[in-house]
Enzyme design. Structure first.
Site, PDB file in Angstrom:
ATOM      1  N   SER A   1      -0.454  -0.903 -12.779  1.00 18.11           N
ATOM      2  CA  SER A   1       0.054   0.244 -13.523  1.00 18.11           C
ATOM      3  C   SER A   1       0.172  -0.084 -15.022  1.00 18.11           C
ATOM      4  O   SER A   1      -0.832  -0.396 -15.662  1.00 18.11           O
ATOM      5  CB  SER A   1       1.392   0.692 -12.927  1.00 18.11           C
ATOM      6  OG  SER A   1       1.783   1.936 -13.454  1.00 18.11           O
TER       7      SER A   1
ATOM      8  N   ASP B   1      -3.472   8.632  -6.167  1.00 19.63           N
ATOM      9  CA  ASP B   1      -2.462   8.219  -7.145  1.00 19.63           C
ATOM     10  C   ASP B   1      -1.993   9.437  -7.944  1.00 19.63           C
ATOM     11  O   ASP B   1      -2.793  10.080  -8.637  1.00 19.63           O
ATOM     12  CB  ASP B   1      -3.062   7.167  -8.087  1.00 19.63           C
ATOM     13  CG  ASP B   1      -1.994   6.437  -8.909  1.00 19.63           C
ATOM     14  OD1 ASP B   1      -0.927   7.034  -9.159  1.00 19.63           O
ATOM     15  OD2 ASP B   1      -2.227   5.285  -9.289  1.00 19.63           O
TER      16      ASP B   1
ATOM     17  N   HIS C   1       0.102   5.421  -5.634  1.00 17.76           N
ATOM     18  CA  HIS C   1       0.399   4.509  -6.744  1.00 17.76           C
ATOM     19  C   HIS C   1       1.048   3.244  -6.186  1.00 17.76           C
ATOM     20  O   HIS C   1       2.266   3.035  -6.294  1.00 17.76           O
ATOM     21  CB  HIS C   1       1.308   5.193  -7.762  1.00 17.76           C
ATOM     22  CG  HIS C   1       1.388   4.465  -9.067  1.00 17.76           C
ATOM     23  ND1 HIS C   1       0.305   4.310  -9.895  1.00 17.76           N
ATOM     24  CD2 HIS C   1       2.428   3.839  -9.698  1.00 17.76           C
ATOM     25  CE1 HIS C   1       0.660   3.639 -10.974  1.00 17.76           C
ATOM     26  NE2 HIS C   1       1.947   3.331 -10.870  1.00 17.76           N
TER      27      HIS C   1
END
Length: 286
Positions: free
Chosen positions: A174, A228, A260
């Site tokens: 991320s 995601d 995610h």
């Protein structure tokens, strides 16, 4: 006067008699000391003849240097609001023999206010203006570049300790994936690789002017879940064209149904990817 003379004579050789057993021991010790003194120059000369020239020992035994250069280093950068220690279990997926000399580092981001979370203070490598992240989301270029300097300092320390740059891998998830990409692109030397998980390109195309020719040889692995909803798949999908235009090679992998997060499949893929590059690097070194 006699007392003074007696005091002087008390510690002289005449204090012992010819029939005193101590006198024989004293004479023996004097003789032994004289023999050692006479032999000392010959012994020193012999040692000088046998001693190798300065620096030859290192040339004859390159093993310590080779071992240092065959070590590897994996730097893992966590996502927004997370911590380094919370990600340490990731290393348990890397049990192959190639990782027996691998050093791992899981640093934690500093606590900073984050715009997308209404200014709340949390572990963050740089500011994020909005979530979900899309291909056109605004970026914190100056904050990213400052964070890159800190990552480069960690890499430089390992290089100074003898790890070959091509045995160094930067990985991140991320926000950590975005920082991974920026750090690898802007590092002046060729690294083993950069692995981006659910990340995005954290700066504009103008930054590509700062990329060195050596950095362009660093391979990139990019993994992204199709489901995601935090860093949208379109943000990840914009990565490979950006990298291609900047002169990089990128292996992009899409994972259907993955949100995610990081899957075991992604980590096993990363293990194989690093193993292959470690072998190439060590073969080149040998």
């Amino acid at each position: 006067m006699c007392d003074d003379q007696a005091g002087v004579t008390l510690y002289g050789p005449s204090w012992t008699s010819a029939h005193d057993p101590m006198s024989s021991l004293v004479r023996f010790l004097f003789s032994l000391a004289a023999a050692i003194a006479a032999a000392a120059p010959l012994l020193a000369a012999s040692l000088r003849r046998r001693a190798p020239p300065s620096g030859l020992a290192d040339q004859l035994d390159p093993a310590p240097m080779a071992a240092a250069r065959n070590r590897s280093f994996v730097l893992w950068l966590h996502g927004l609001g997370d911590s380094g220690p919370a990600n340490e279990p990731i290393r348990t997926f890397f049990s192959a023999p190639e990782f027996r000399l691998t050093k791992w580092a899981f640093p934690s981001a500093p606590n900073s206010p984050v715009t997308c979370n209404r200014g709340a203070v949390m572990p963050s490598w740089f500011d994020i203006h909005e979530l979900p992240m899309s291909a056109g989301s605004p970026q914190d270029d100056s904050g990213v570049l400052k964070a890159v300097e800190n990552v480069h300092a960690m890499i430089d320390k390992e290089v100074a300790d003898g790890v070959h740059p091509e045995n160094i891998f930067v990985c991140g998830f991320s926000q950590g994936g975005a920082l991974t990409l920026a750090s690898v692109l802007l590092y002046p030397k060729t690294l083993g690789g950069g692995a981006v998980f659910s990340g995005w390109v954290p700066f504009g195309s103008s930054v590509t002017e700062r990329i060195s020719p050596e950095a362009r040889k660093t391979p990139i692995l990019w993994s992204h879940g199709l489901a995601d909803n935090v860093v949208l798949f379109e943000a990840g999908q914009a990565g490979p064209p950006f990298l291609q235009n900047a002169g990089f090679t990128c292996e992009f992998k899409a994972y259907p149904g993955l949100g995610h997060s990081i899957s075991k499949e992604e980590l096993h893929s990363l293990e194989s990817w690093i193993k292959n590059r470690l072998k190439v690097s060590q073969d080149k070194e040998n």
